[in-house]
Design a protein around this motif. Structure first.
Motif, mmCIF file in Angstrom:
data_model
loop_
_atom_site.group_PDB
_atom_site.id
_atom_site.type_symbol
_atom_site.label_atom_id
_atom_site.label_comp_id
_atom_site.label_asym_id
_atom_site.label_seq_id
_atom_site.Cartn_x
_atom_site.Cartn_y
_atom_site.Cartn_z
ATOM 1 N N CYS A 162 14.730 -1.779 -3.369
ATOM 2 C CA CYS A 162 13.943 -1.366 -2.571
ATOM 3 C C CYS A 162 14.543 0.072 -1.934
ATOM 4 N N VAL A 163 13.745 0.806 -1.214
ATOM 5 C CA VAL A 163 14.279 1.871 -0.592
ATOM 6 C C VAL A 163 14.211 1.633 0.952
ATOM 7 N N VAL A 164 15.379 1.952 1.733
ATOM 8 C CA VAL A 164 15.183 1.928 3.011
ATOM 9 C C VAL A 164 15.370 3.502 3.821
ATOM 10 N N LEU A 165 14.133 3.558 4.691
ATOM 11 C CA LEU A 165 14.245 4.991 5.434
ATOM 12 C C LEU A 165 15.099 4.700 6.449
ATOM 13 N N ALA A 166 16.068 5.534 6.636
ATOM 14 C CA ALA A 166 17.453 5.249 7.531
ATOM 15 C C ALA A 166 16.824 5.557 9.060
ATOM 16 N N GLN A 167 15.938 6.711 9.129
ATOM 17 C CA GLN A 167 15.244 7.120 10.561
ATOM 18 C C GLN A 167 14.093 6.719 10.761
ATOM 19 N N ALA A 168 13.617 6.297 11.931
ATOM 20 C CA ALA A 168 12.464 6.050 12.382
ATOM 21 C C ALA A 168 11.324 7.322 12.220
ATOM 22 N N SER A 169 11.824 8.393 12.412
ATOM 23 C CA SER A 169 11.156 9.704 12.119
ATOM 24 C C SER A 169 10.630 9.612 10.729
ATOM 25 N N MET A 170 11.233 8.897 9.855
ATOM 26 C CA MET A 170 10.842 8.922 8.154
ATOM 27 C C MET A 170 9.495 7.965 7.963
ATOM 28 N N ALA A 171 9.284 7.376 8.833
ATOM 29 C CA ALA A 171 8.222 6.032 8.700
ATOM 30 C C ALA A 171 6.956 6.579 7.912
ATOM 31 N N GLY A 172 6.594 7.857 8.322
ATOM 32 C CA GLY A 172 5.294 8.553 7.515
ATOM 33 C C GLY A 172 5.323 8.539 5.903
ATOM 34 N N ALA A 173 6.804 8.690 5.560
ATOM 35 C CA ALA A 173 6.802 8.769 4.003
ATOM 36 C C ALA A 173 6.559 7.524 3.210
ATOM 37 N N ALA A 174 6.652 6.299 3.995
ATOM 38 C CA ALA A 174 6.371 5.109 3.561
ATOM 39 C C ALA A 174 4.558 5.371 3.165
ATOM 40 N N ASP A 175 3.804 5.598 4.119
ATOM 41 C CA ASP A 175 2.631 5.673 4.223
ATOM 42 C C ASP A 175 2.249 6.642 3.105
ATOM 43 N N ALA A 176 2.818 7.652 2.933
ATOM 44 C CA ALA A 176 2.519 8.615 2.145
ATOM 45 C C ALA A 176 2.826 8.243 0.862
ATOM 46 N N LEU A 177 3.499 7.322 0.483
ATOM 47 C CA LEU A 177 3.859 7.125 -0.864
ATOM 48 C C LEU A 177 2.698 5.843 -1.279
ATOM 49 N N GLY A 178 2.313 5.208 -0.302
ATOM 50 C CA GLY A 178 1.231 4.108 -0.567
ATOM 51 C C GLY A 178 1.892 3.112 -1.561
ATOM 52 N N GLY A 179 0.903 2.926 -2.533
ATOM 53 C CA GLY A 179 1.140 2.260 -3.540
ATOM 54 C C GLY A 179 1.767 2.817 -4.687
ATOM 55 N N LYS A 180 2.368 3.842 -4.602
ATOM 56 C CA LYS A 180 2.710 4.807 -5.643
ATOM 57 C C LYS A 180 4.234 4.612 -5.998
ATOM 58 N N CYS A 181 4.781 3.770 -5.112
ATOM 59 C CA CYS A 181 6.068 3.640 -5.395
ATOM 60 C C CYS A 181 6.380 1.908 -6.078
ATOM 61 N N PRO A 182 7.016 2.029 -6.987
ATOM 62 C CA PRO A 182 7.204 0.388 -7.504
ATOM 63 C C PRO A 182 8.024 -0.542 -6.993
ATOM 64 N N VAL A 183 8.726 -0.007 -5.730
ATOM 65 C CA VAL A 183 9.468 -1.062 -5.269
ATOM 66 C C VAL A 183 9.268 -0.942 -3.514
ATOM 67 N N PRO A 184 9.540 -1.666 -2.770
ATOM 68 C CA PRO A 184 9.204 -1.707 -1.431
ATOM 69 C C PRO A 184 9.958 -0.553 -0.726
ATOM 70 N N VAL A 185 9.224 0.200 0.102
ATOM 71 C CA VAL A 185 9.897 1.258 0.928
ATOM 72 C C VAL A 185 9.760 0.654 2.412
ATOM 73 N N LEU A 186 11.049 0.380 2.802
ATOM 74 C CA LEU A 186 11.028 -0.129 4.353
ATOM 75 C C LEU A 186 11.318 1.001 5.271
ATOM 76 N N ALA A 187 10.461 0.932 6.085
ATOM 77 C CA ALA A 187 10.378 1.691 7.475
ATOM 78 C C ALA A 187 10.647 0.870 8.817
ATOM 79 N N SER A 188 11.585 1.438 9.834
ATOM 80 C CA SER A 188 11.919 0.439 10.727
ATOM 81 C C SER A 188 10.951 0.366 11.973
ATOM 82 N N PRO A 189 10.067 1.319 12.191
ATOM 83 C CA PRO A 189 9.225 0.914 13.447
ATOM 84 C C PRO A 189 8.290 -0.347 13.496
ATOM 85 N N ALA A 190 7.787 -0.570 12.483
ATOM 86 C CA ALA A 190 6.806 -1.558 12.144
ATOM 87 C C ALA A 190 7.615 -2.883 12.146
#
Length: 204
Positions: A162-190
């Motif tokens: 998995c990928v952990v996005l350490a900062q809340a400000s980075m959450a948009g990267a998870a949306d930008a990756l969509g289903g293109k990343c083969p592992v879970p991308v975790l963002a803190s706000p949601a």
């Protein structure tokens, strides 16, 4: 209904949580100066100021800034990234920890290790500090896209669970990756919003 006090170091996080938790009563405190002052280390004066403000807040408190998270937690706040770290621990390692501020790296790793407990944590760091000026300028679309591109490349060349996005400000990267990343991308706000909603339901 439980009222929550949320402490942020950027105005965008207040808007994010209003969108994520429209059914919760949220009171926002935004202090960008705290993050600016914390970049050189959190001294006694700043620590006391943060903790006094949190202890004076009404209701449960959530802190959305990773850099001051440890200090905020000591005063009774929930750290925004704690639910995310618990989810990462459930998934297991290896974990790719991604951040844009060096001041985030140490507290994020410490919290992740706490979540993993006695379980082995195979951890890699990815600093994307070169993209932070995009966030500071308010160009959130380019910020998210730049992060997503570098994260996708790192995942493609590494072995991660998995990928952990350490900062809340980075959450948009998870949306930008969509289903293109083969592992879970975790963002803190949601995940933090879901945690608060669960707490609110349990208190009724």
């Amino acid at each position: 209904m439980v009222a929550y006090s949320l402490f942020h170091t950027a105005e965008i996080h207040a808007r994010t949580f209003d969108g994520l938790s429209p059914d919760l009563r949220l009171a926002h405190v935004v202090r960008p100066d705290w993050l600016a002052r914390a970049q050189g280390g959190i001294d006694i004066t700043l620590r006391a100021e943060i903790q006094e403000a949190i202890r004076a807040a009404d209701g449960p408190v959530l802190c959305s800034c990773t850099t001051i998270g440890e200090v905020a937690e000591a005063a009774g706040a929930v750290r925004i990234d704690w639910p995310m770290m618990l989810k990462a621990a459930r998934i297991g390692g290896p974990v790719l920890l991604v951040y844009c501020l060096e001041s985030t790296a140490v507290p994020s790793e410490a919290l992740l290790r706490r979540a993993f407990g006695k379980n082995d944590l195979q951890l890699s760091h990815l600093s994307l500090k070169q993209h932070w000026p995009l966030f500071e300028s308010g160009d959130m679309a380019r910020f998210a896209a730049a992060l997503a591109e570098d994260i996708a490349q790192a995942v493609a060349t590494g072995d991660f669970a998995c990928v952990v996005l350490a900062q809340a400000s980075m959450a948009g990267a998870a949306d930008a990756l969509g289903g293109k990343c083969p592992v879970p991308v975790l963002a803190s706000p949601a995940l933090a919003a879901a945690f608060m909603e669960k707490q609110s339901d349990q208190s009724r």
